[in-house]
Write a protein that holds these residues in place. Structure first.
Motif, PDB file in Angstrom:
ATOM      1  N   TYR A  84       0.842  -1.212   0.000  1.00  0.00           N
ATOM      2  CA  TYR A  84       0.000   0.000   0.000  1.00  0.00           C
ATOM      3  C   TYR A  84       0.871   1.254   0.000  1.00  0.00           C
ATOM      4  CZ  TYR A  84      -3.360   3.504   1.553  1.00  0.00           C
ATOM      5  OH  TYR A  84      -4.134   4.630   1.656  1.00  0.00           O
ATOM      6  N   ALA A  85       1.922   1.253   0.840  1.00  0.00           N
ATOM      7  CA  ALA A  85       2.816   2.410   0.882  1.00  0.00           C
ATOM      8  C   ALA A  85       3.522   2.611  -0.455  1.00  0.00           C
ATOM      9  CB  ALA A  85       3.840   2.243   2.006  1.00  0.00           C
ATOM     10  N   GLY A  86       3.922   1.501  -1.098  1.00  0.00           N
ATOM     11  CA  GLY A  86       4.570   1.617  -2.396  1.00  0.00           C
ATOM     12  C   GLY A  86       3.653   2.206  -3.454  1.00  0.00           C
ATOM     13  N   ILE A  87       2.378   1.777  -3.440  1.00  0.00           N
ATOM     14  CA  ILE A  87       1.416   2.328  -4.408  1.00  0.00           C
ATOM     15  C   ILE A  87       1.204   3.820  -4.164  1.00  0.00           C
ATOM     16  CG2 ILE A  87      -0.987   2.241  -5.152  1.00  0.00           C
ATOM     17  CD1 ILE A  87      -0.934  -0.760  -4.621  1.00  0.00           C
ATOM     18  N   GLN A  88       1.067   4.208  -2.912  1.00  0.00           N
ATOM     19  CA  GLN A  88       0.883   5.619  -2.594  1.00  0.00           C
ATOM     20  C   GLN A  88       2.095   6.451  -2.998  1.00  0.00           C
ATOM     21  OE1 GLN A  88      -1.952   7.055  -1.499  1.00  0.00           O
ATOM     22  NE2 GLN A  88      -2.868   5.014  -1.722  1.00  0.00           N
ATOM     23  N   ILE A  89       3.283   5.901  -2.793  1.00  0.00           N
ATOM     24  CA  ILE A  89       4.496   6.626  -3.188  1.00  0.00           C
ATOM     25  C   ILE A  89       4.550   6.790  -4.704  1.00  0.00           C
ATOM     26  CG2 ILE A  89       7.014   6.458  -3.280  1.00  0.00           C
ATOM     27  CD1 ILE A  89       6.911   5.155  -0.520  1.00  0.00           C
ATOM     28  N   LEU A  90       4.206   5.724  -5.437  1.00  0.00           N
ATOM     29  CA  LEU A  90       4.210   5.815  -6.901  1.00  0.00           C
ATOM     30  C   LEU A  90       3.211   6.853  -7.395  1.00  0.00           C
ATOM     31  CD1 LEU A  90       4.502   2.078  -8.008  1.00  0.00           C
ATOM     32  CD2 LEU A  90       6.247   3.853  -8.167  1.00  0.00           C
ATOM     33  N   LEU A  97       8.626  10.571 -11.734  1.00  0.00           N
ATOM     34  CA  LEU A  97       9.108   9.335 -12.352  1.00  0.00           C
ATOM     35  C   LEU A  97       9.044   9.418 -13.877  1.00  0.00           C
ATOM     36  CD1 LEU A  97       7.618   6.548 -10.038  1.00  0.00           C
ATOM     37  CD2 LEU A  97       9.981   7.327 -10.192  1.00  0.00           C
ATOM     38  N   ILE A  98       8.006  10.060 -14.400  1.00  0.00           N
ATOM     39  CA  ILE A  98       7.896  10.224 -15.851  1.00  0.00           C
ATOM     40  C   ILE A  98       9.064  11.052 -16.377  1.00  0.00           C
ATOM     41  CG2 ILE A  98       6.520  11.273 -17.679  1.00  0.00           C
ATOM     42  CD1 ILE A  98       4.034  10.483 -16.141  1.00  0.00           C
ATOM     43  N   LEU A  99       9.401  12.136 -15.679  1.00  0.00           N
ATOM     44  CA  LEU A  99      10.539  12.962 -16.093  1.00  0.00           C
ATOM     45  C   LEU A  99      11.841  12.169 -16.040  1.00  0.00           C
ATOM     46  CD1 LEU A  99       9.706  16.347 -14.320  1.00  0.00           C
ATOM     47  CD2 LEU A  99       9.196  15.659 -16.665  1.00  0.00           C
ATOM     48  N   ILE A 100      11.998  11.341 -14.998  1.00  0.00           N
ATOM     49  CA  ILE A 100      13.211  10.525 -14.883  1.00  0.00           C
ATOM     50  C   ILE A 100      13.305   9.529 -16.035  1.00  0.00           C
ATOM     51  CG2 ILE A 100      14.370   8.790 -13.459  1.00  0.00           C
ATOM     52  CD1 ILE A 100      13.258  10.215 -11.009  1.00  0.00           C
TER      53      ILE A 100
END
Length: 403
Positions: A84-90, A97-100
């Motif tokens: 859940y924390a990973g999804i929220q971070i994403l 992340l798109i820019l990276i």
């Protein structure tokens, strides 16, 4: 005497306890005194006995029973929490992340040019600097040359759009019927109205959008420079994640993926520039309005596989309709010939056969990429699909054939 207190007797509360033999640390909770309690003093004495050169912090105790109900429940709850924390971070850092990803793909795309420039007398840092400065210079030169006429032509096009609809409806009956049915001219006039509140809101929105684009472009440029400068370290770090016995094969497949992605990105950019120049010359020759604006639109849309050039041709043909029907037909034929020239001459010679993706996979990947990440997803869909097909063909299919 230092460390000479018996275990059964508790030393006086004011007595200072600083013995290293009793597990005391000279940099924690000084001064150690009897006020800490006999239980702690006894534990420190046993801690000193447990410490050794092999186990300076004592021998590890008995492991937890991983099959106990408590540990199973704890592991399950931790897994759900981490997911859940990973999804929220994403979701929170999705735009970053798109820019990276865009910067990484640009760095991979310019890597062939960097590697081509590297020589014993021309180090990598000089090659990276040269390629990056040339890219920045070309981009800045394009903006400096194109923005003033783009702003002028774009403003004129927006201002005259309702008049163009009225002019076309008078000349062509089918457009007149569309205008009567859907009230195109009235909708355009309402959308482009001169209400001061709407104008002010539009200016503020345009300012925010321009600032967002400028900041995103700056971030991508900086990240691209860092990725280019550290590409060899990034490549080595990726390959070190594979086991030693699988690492040689991973290097062969990974370098092939880098080659495909780099060749596609550089080639696609060059083909878009060529199509934009040819379009500009054609439109300027036949006095089609807004040639530079349409040429830039063609260059941007041509980056999108399959559908981009088709959409650009439709837009250019609609604008050419304001000149005459023969010019419109000729423009349509021009874009058909341009598409054939691109598919059968430019792509094989510039991009070559490095990116071999079936037509069905191309269409599906572009649609999925566009649905997930918009224009950026559509632009990156082909190299990602090519890399995925290579991995499946070299790793998954051989293992399945052996079963």
């Amino acid at each position: 005497m230092r460390g000479d207190h018996p275990e059964a007797a508790e030393p006086p509360p004011d007595a200072e306890v600083r013995s290293a033999e009793h597990g005391h640390s000279d940099v924690v909770a000084q001064p150690h005194t009897g006020a800490e309690g006999g239980a702690i003093i006894d534990a420190e004495a046993r801690a000193a006995e447990a410490s050794s050169s092999e186990y300076p912090f004592g021998r590890p105790g008995r492991r937890f029973d991983r099959r106990s109900p408590f540990m199973v429940g704890l592991a399950g709850a931790a897994g759900v929490a981490v997911t859940y924390a990973g999804i929220q971070i994403l979701l929170a850092v999705g735009q970053v992340l798109i820019l990276i990803v865009v910067a990484l793909f640009l760095a991979i795309g310019m890597e062939p040019a960097v590697s081509w420039l590297v020589r014993p007398w021309f180090p990598r840092w000089a090659a990276v600097t040269t390629v990056f400065l040339i890219g920045i210079g070309l981009f800045a030169g394009f903006l400096a040359a194109a923005i003033p006429p783009l702003v002028t032509q774009g403003g004129a096009f927006i201002h005259n759009a309702p008049d163009y609809v009225s002019h076309l409806s008078q000349r062509y009956p089918f457009i007149h019927d569309l205008n009567d049915r859907y009230h195109l001219q009235d909708r355009l006039q309402q959308t482009l109205g001169t209400d001061p509140s709407h104008v002010l809101g539009g200016v503020l929105d345009a300012g925010r959008e321009a600032f967002s684009i400028l900041s995103s472009t700056l971030i991508v440029a900086v990240l691209t420079a860092y990725f280019m400068a550290n590409f060899t370290q990034i490549r080595s770090s990726i390959y070190r994640l594979f086991p030693n016995d699988r690492r040689p094969r991973a290097i062969l497949i990974g370098d092939e993926i880098f080659t495909k992605v780099g060749g596609y990105i550089l080639g696609n950019l060059l083909i878009s520039v060529i199509t934009a120049v040819l379009t500009f010359i054609w439109l300027l020759t036949f006095d089609v309005p807004y040639p530079l604006l349409l040429a830039v639109l063609v260059a941007l849309l041509d980056l999108i596989p399959i559908v981009g050039s088709t959409i650009a041709g439709v837009v250019a043909a609609l604008v050419a309709l304001t000149v005459s029907v023969p010019i419109t037909i000729a423009t349509i034929v021009f874009f058909i010939v341009l598409r054939l020239l691109e598919d059968y001459l430019l792509v094989p010679r510039i991009i070559g056969r490095t990116v071999q993706v079936p037509a069905l996979v191309t269409v599906v990947s572009v649609l999925l990429g566009g649905a997930l990440l918009g224009i950026i997803g559509a632009l990156l869909a082909i190299p990602v699909a090519a890399a995925g097909l290579l991995i499946v063909r070299e790793t998954l299919l051989p293992s399945l054939d052996k079963r």
